[in-house]
Design an enzyme around this catalytic site. Structure first.
Site, PDB file in Angstrom:
ATOM      1  CG  ASP A 145     -53.194  78.410  81.733  1.00  0.00           C
ATOM      2  OD1 ASP A 145     -54.352  77.958  81.745  1.00  0.00           O
ATOM      3  OD2 ASP A 145     -52.709  79.062  80.791  1.00  0.00           O
ATOM      4  CD  GLN A 146     -49.277  71.839  86.384  1.00  0.00           C
ATOM      5  OE1 GLN A 146     -49.829  71.320  85.423  1.00  0.00           O
ATOM      6  NE2 GLN A 146     -48.420  71.182  87.148  1.00  0.00           N
TER       7      GLN A 146
END
Length: 325
Positions: free
Chosen positions: A138-139
């Site tokens: 995930d970012q």
């Protein structure tokens, strides 16, 4: 035409007379898809330097070589961005992704991604490779991420992931006092029909298994180590919320009862979900040996850990003074 370094296999005596196809599939573990691709290349599959059909029989001592054309990610803009390289060889690049960085360009995010940084790094080093992340983070999740340099390496690690033999270990800070020192969360996950960008635990979902153990317990939070058997989107975040212990800093998967505690965390200490991919273990496609790559907690999560420890110490000191009075 330029090729990567060839993958070489010398036929042993006990494999005298085997089909070349058998050598490729059973010894080199090349997928049918990749074999089809190699067959289209002039020097893709050779025996003793001569291009051959995969239906031929090989002999002891024959040198089987696979050559893959060099590729580049021409659609990714090289950018001189911070890039923490944990390990790099002719097969793999292992990066420690920083929180806030997207792995691959997407609509609306064409620059400032890990891909842009890696492509620039390879350009400066004179390396021709296509950006092939084997998995995603995930970012806002930091940590170890593997990037394959050739189609063969990507295929080899992908098959390990399908077989659940890749070990992915994480560290996370979660809210609340975790009653059990460790456990397993075996709950299926699927999209939330009301909010498709989110995931939920649902009986109709896909199998998802997360193991965890408490590393440090504080009065209102805990540092836990987690490892996955499956790799569902947002799996750790969804599972930890499901058992009542959402991640600190997670704005998407949170519980109302921890809102007050969340507001007490200083902004400079935590500005994202407290999740870090600390270790990735796999059979290295080049050496065929089990290899583990690690990345320590980044500075922001170390600050969070220090803040939690200091908060805990201050609480204990107040209790001690209260008893003494």
């Amino acid at each position: 035409m330029n090729y990567y370094e060839p993958l070489v296999y010398v036929v042993p005596v006990e494999e005298e007379g085997f089909l070349l196809k058998t050598i490729l599939q059973k010894r080199l573990h090349v997928s049918r898809k990749l074999i089809s691709r190699l067959k289209l290349t002039e020097q893709g599959i050779t025996v003793n330097g001569v291009r051959q059909f995969i239906s031929v029989h090989v002999h002891a001592g024959d040198r089987v070589e696979l050559r893959m054309e060099q590729e580049e990610s021409e659609d990714i803009l090289p950018q001189d961005l911070p890039l923490a390289i944990v390990h790099e060889d002719e097969h793999l690049l292992i990066a420690a992704k920083e929180a806030g960085m997207i792995v691959h360009p997407t609509n609306g995010h064409y620059v400032n991604t890990l891909a842009n940084a890696v492509v620039f790094h390879w350009q400066q080093a004179g390396v021709a490779c296509r950006f092939r992340p084997v998995h995603r983070l995930d970012q806002e999740t930091s940590g170890v991420l593997a990037i394959a340099k050739t189609p063969y390496v990507h295929q080899q690690i992908s098959e390990q992931m399908i077989a659940h033999s890749v070990k992915k270990e994480y560290l996370a800070f979660v809210w609340g006092v975790v009653d059990n020192p460790g456990g397993t969360i075996n709950e299926p996950i699927d999209r939330d029909p009301e909010q498709p960008h989110m995931r939920i635990v649902t009986p109709a979902g896909y199998s998802a298994v997360t193991h965890y153990e408490v590393v440090e317990q504080y009065s209102r939070a805990a540092l836990v180590r987690l490892w996955l058997e499956t790799g569902r989107t947002h799996q750790i975040r969804v599972h930890m919320k499901h058992i009542g212990h959402p991640l600190l800093g997670d704005k998407m998967y949170r519980l109302a009862r921890y809102e007050e505690e969340s507001s007490a965390v200083p902004g400079h200490v935590l500005g994202r979900q407290a999740l870090h991919a600390c270790m990735l273990g796999l059979v290295h496609p080049g050496t065929k040996e089990w290899t583990e790559f690690t990345a320590p907690l980044p500075e922001d999560l170390m600050l969070l850990k220090q803040w939690l420890q200091e908060t805990e110490q201050n609480r204990e000191n107040r209790q001690k003074r209260s008893i003494e009075q």
